[in-house]
Design an enzyme around this catalytic site. Structure first.
Site, mmCIF file in Angstrom:
data_model
loop_
_atom_site.group_PDB
_atom_site.id
_atom_site.type_symbol
_atom_site.label_atom_id
_atom_site.label_comp_id
_atom_site.label_asym_id
_atom_site.label_seq_id
_atom_site.Cartn_x
_atom_site.Cartn_y
_atom_site.Cartn_z
ATOM 1 N N HIS A 8 11.244 33.229 71.247
ATOM 2 C CA HIS A 8 10.803 33.572 72.607
ATOM 3 C C HIS A 8 9.565 32.771 73.005
ATOM 4 O O HIS A 8 9.405 32.396 74.158
ATOM 5 C CB HIS A 8 10.530 35.075 72.704
ATOM 6 C CG HIS A 8 11.750 35.892 72.421
ATOM 7 N ND1 HIS A 8 12.699 36.139 73.383
ATOM 8 C CD2 HIS A 8 12.190 36.480 71.287
ATOM 9 C CE1 HIS A 8 13.671 36.866 72.854
ATOM 10 N NE2 HIS A 8 13.391 37.087 71.580
ATOM 11 N N ASP A 38 9.001 33.874 78.743
ATOM 12 C CA ASP A 38 10.404 34.206 78.474
ATOM 13 C C ASP A 38 10.483 35.730 78.386
ATOM 14 O O ASP A 38 10.243 36.306 77.334
ATOM 15 C CB ASP A 38 10.834 33.555 77.146
ATOM 16 C CG ASP A 38 12.280 33.870 76.808
ATOM 17 O OD1 ASP A 38 13.092 34.023 77.741
ATOM 18 O OD2 ASP A 38 12.598 33.973 75.606
ATOM 19 N N GLU A 78 12.445 30.629 82.907
ATOM 20 C CA GLU A 78 13.843 30.247 83.013
ATOM 21 C C GLU A 78 14.494 31.190 84.023
ATOM 22 O O GLU A 78 14.198 32.379 84.042
ATOM 23 C CB GLU A 78 14.502 30.415 81.630
ATOM 24 C CG GLU A 78 15.864 29.795 81.536
ATOM 25 C CD GLU A 78 16.407 29.827 80.104
ATOM 26 O OE1 GLU A 78 15.759 29.275 79.189
ATOM 27 O OE2 GLU A 78 17.487 30.412 79.906
#
Lengths: 165, 165
Positions: B143, B10, B70
């Protein structure tokens, strides 16, 4: 006064322009320029790695002491802005890794430094880059000319002098 | 069937979370997780270089074979989105340099894979990450949990199975 070698960079996922100049005070001389192209049919990571590897090679070959870039601003095309930001991240990291200080300049500041007017268009900037560096032809592609314009701006800004015709 | 080691990441300029899991089919086991923090009073390039160096160290230590992130979407905060994109560029380049294939997943897809619903909030995702990995506590900070969620999504997507309670 010592000669400083400056690299200007115009980062982008497809085209990362670079331009290297030597400066003695505000006197400037072209060393080299070019563009790192990455084909759009390659993987995203492979393209970013190519930018990194080829920029590393340019830094090894020319050993610039300082660097300059245009500050990133958000274009209308959000997806291309993302690609530019990713490429810029790689370029910025690579400069830090080579302990080359980086200064960033706003687009209007680059236009003003190079042409004397904040609203100059791209082709005027390219013309002035040609004149200022005593080149026979305008540097192509645009990305290389933009990179040289950033490098020139850095020289004039840090030499504490404005360009005068 | 062989065990696959997957790293989820992330990315962010201030906090880059990572989470590493081993997967046999859709059975998963935590290997490690953590966060790469960079102080805001450091130079931009130094922060990106720290992300690169520390991610390199993580990849050397754990040797993941595949990676997941992501997909980046534009937040309202444009300047933080730029920092995220720059960090993501460095992370993506670093993965390519280590020849680790990267898959990207949409936020809704990650929520669905991990919790079974596309509209789960952050804390629900974290709870499910804890349950799926048999952890005693939820992984912190966010995170790291988000990175693990991306890694889990990759396992469930590529093992061709949905998660069933």
């Amino acid at each position: 006064m010592e000669v400083r070698r400056i690299i200007g960079i115009d980062p982008g996922l497809a085209h990362t322009g670079f331009g290297i100049i030597d400066a003695l005070g505000n006197k400037i001389k072209l060393v080299s320029y070019g563009v790192i192209e990455t084909p759009s049919d390659e993987e995203h990571g492979t393209r970013l790695l190519a930018i990194y590897n080829r920029l590393q090679a340019v830094l090894m070959e020319f050993k610039p002491q300082q660097s300059a870039m245009e500050e990133l601003f958000f274009a209308k095309n959000v997806s291309s802005a993302l690609g530019v930001a990713e490429a810029k991240g790689v370029v910025t990291m690579c400069l830090a890794q080579n302990v080359i200080p980086l200064c960033q300049y706003k687009p209007a500041q680059i236009k003003y430094s190079v042409t004397g007017t904040r609203s100059a268009d791209k082709s005027t900037v390219q013309q002035y880059v040609k004149i200022l560096l005593n080149l026979e032809v305008e540097p192509k592609p645009d990305h290389a000319a933009d990179a040289l314009a950033a490098a020139i701006t850095h020289v004039f800004s840090t030499a504490g002098m404005d360009y005068e015709i």
